[in-house]
Design a protein around this motif. Sequence first.
Motif, PDB file in Angstrom:
ATOM      1  N   THR A 250      61.514 -40.078  75.034  1.00 30.44           N
ATOM      2  CA  THR A 250      60.481 -40.604  75.917  1.00 30.44           C
ATOM      3  C   THR A 250      60.096 -42.027  75.546  1.00 30.44           C
TER       4      THR A 250
ATOM      5  N   PRO B  56      67.667 -37.755  91.720  1.00 29.61           N
ATOM      6  CA  PRO B  56      67.925 -37.731  90.272  1.00 29.61           C
ATOM      7  C   PRO B  56      69.189 -36.982  89.885  1.00 29.61           C
TER       8      PRO B  56
ATOM      9  N   LYS C   6      67.652 -44.758  86.489  1.00 30.89           N
ATOM     10  CA  LYS C   6      66.994 -44.147  87.653  1.00 30.89           C
ATOM     11  C   LYS C   6      65.568 -44.639  87.815  1.00 30.89           C
ATOM     12  N   HIS C   7      64.865 -44.950  86.725  1.00 28.27           N
ATOM     13  CA  HIS C   7      63.435 -45.258  86.811  1.00 28.27           C
ATOM     14  C   HIS C   7      63.132 -46.754  86.797  1.00 28.27           C
TER      15      HIS C   7
ATOM     16  N   TYR D 259      61.382 -48.048  90.005  1.00 28.00           N
ATOM     17  CA  TYR D 259      59.952 -47.759  90.152  1.00 28.00           C
ATOM     18  C   TYR D 259      59.119 -48.811  89.428  1.00 28.00           C
TER      19      TYR D 259
ATOM     20  N   ASN E 224      55.632 -43.838  82.763  1.00 30.04           N
ATOM     21  CA  ASN E 224      56.946 -43.662  82.142  1.00 30.04           C
ATOM     22  C   ASN E 224      56.934 -42.532  81.119  1.00 30.04           C
TER      23      ASN E 224
ATOM     24  N   TYR F  72      57.000 -39.425  83.095  1.00 32.15           N
ATOM     25  CA  TYR F  72      58.362 -39.300  83.626  1.00 32.15           C
ATOM     26  C   TYR F  72      59.309 -38.736  82.573  1.00 32.15           C
TER      27      TYR F  72
ATOM     28  N   PHE G  25      58.404 -34.900  81.980  1.00 33.36           N
ATOM     29  CA  PHE G  25      58.523 -33.911  83.046  1.00 33.36           C
ATOM     30  C   PHE G  25      59.683 -34.143  84.006  1.00 33.36           C
ATOM     31  N   GLU G  26      59.952 -35.378  84.388  1.00 37.58           N
ATOM     32  CA  GLU G  26      60.785 -35.651  85.556  1.00 37.58           C
ATOM     33  C   GLU G  26      62.242 -35.945  85.225  1.00 37.58           C
ATOM     34  N   THR G  27      62.645 -35.732  83.990  1.00 35.40           N
ATOM     35  CA  THR G  27      64.038 -35.977  83.622  1.00 35.40           C
ATOM     36  C   THR G  27      64.855 -34.684  83.551  1.00 35.40           C
TER      37      THR G  27
ATOM     38  N   SER H 107      66.250 -32.806  85.957  1.00 30.44           N
ATOM     39  CA  SER H 107      67.452 -32.774  86.793  1.00 30.44           C
ATOM     40  C   SER H 107      68.534 -33.691  86.246  1.00 30.44           C
TER      41      SER H 107
END
Length: 302
Positions: free
Chosen positions: A85, A125, A174-175, A178, A228, A231, A234-236, A238
């Motif tokens: 992270t 993703p 990917k991020h 954003y 971030n 992200y 939680f959002e990694t 997939s």
Amino acid sequence: MLRDDGTGLKKAHYTQTWLAGLLLSPQLLILLFFFFIPSFKALSLAFVQVDPFGGREIFVGLQNFVDLFSDPSYRKSAWLTLWFTIVQNIATLGIAGVLAFATDQIIRGQVGYRSVLLLPYAIAPVISGGIWAYLFNPAIGPAASALHAMGVPWDPNLRPSDALILITISAVWKHICYDYIFLAAAMLAVPQSLREAAAIDGAGPLERFRTISLPLIAPVVMYLFIINMVYGLFETFSIIDAVTAGGPAGSTSTLVYKVYQDGFIMMNLGSSAAQSIVLMVLAVLFTVLQFRAMDRKVNYQV
């Protein structure tokens, strides 16, 4: 009906309360079925042991949490998540900042450059993860073939360090879009008169960015730093599932992916629910601490 509240503003007043409830009911139903009920179910599962076939539940109190924190694989996953992270956060902010600064200096074709930089944000993703998994596949990937040609050993299927580097690159790529959106917009909000005055005084582009733009966009940087971190927590999922599926040997199984592995693969629902609660508490605590620690160092006035 609309009524004047005395300040020149119009406010809606409903003479029939059922109409207001009817208008609010879709959002309330969404919150009920997709937030409150699942949250309550996860909270209740954290204190029981469940038969894998769902036939029996035994109340065990805090035993799931005790077993969780005494599990070496969970502590390893926690350290992995912390490292992943932080690294992806710093890399994403740094690269997005460089791109925002570079496009801000472009006079012609600025819109075209921004459009190209924003394209990866439209990719799902899991598709993004699949692209990077193919590029660095040790058997058929062109990027992996280039590394092998240069004598660099590369095999994310067998080498944990390679797998960790690969998911970090995928998550950062990917991020970046954003972060770039917010940083580019923040750069546009910096008063041009301040930049021109600094340029007259002899300050170069980098000096103007460091002394003028960066302090003024600090609130946006703080916001992105927190986003971030969320992200990465939680959002990694997939991306990790598409690139490495948590392997090799669990070396890329972050906390959010371990929740999935224990709950949906190993069918240990009690441990999975306890992990999800711990993860949620960590995210909330981190957000609160970041706001308290960084709010004093940020100038919100332009």
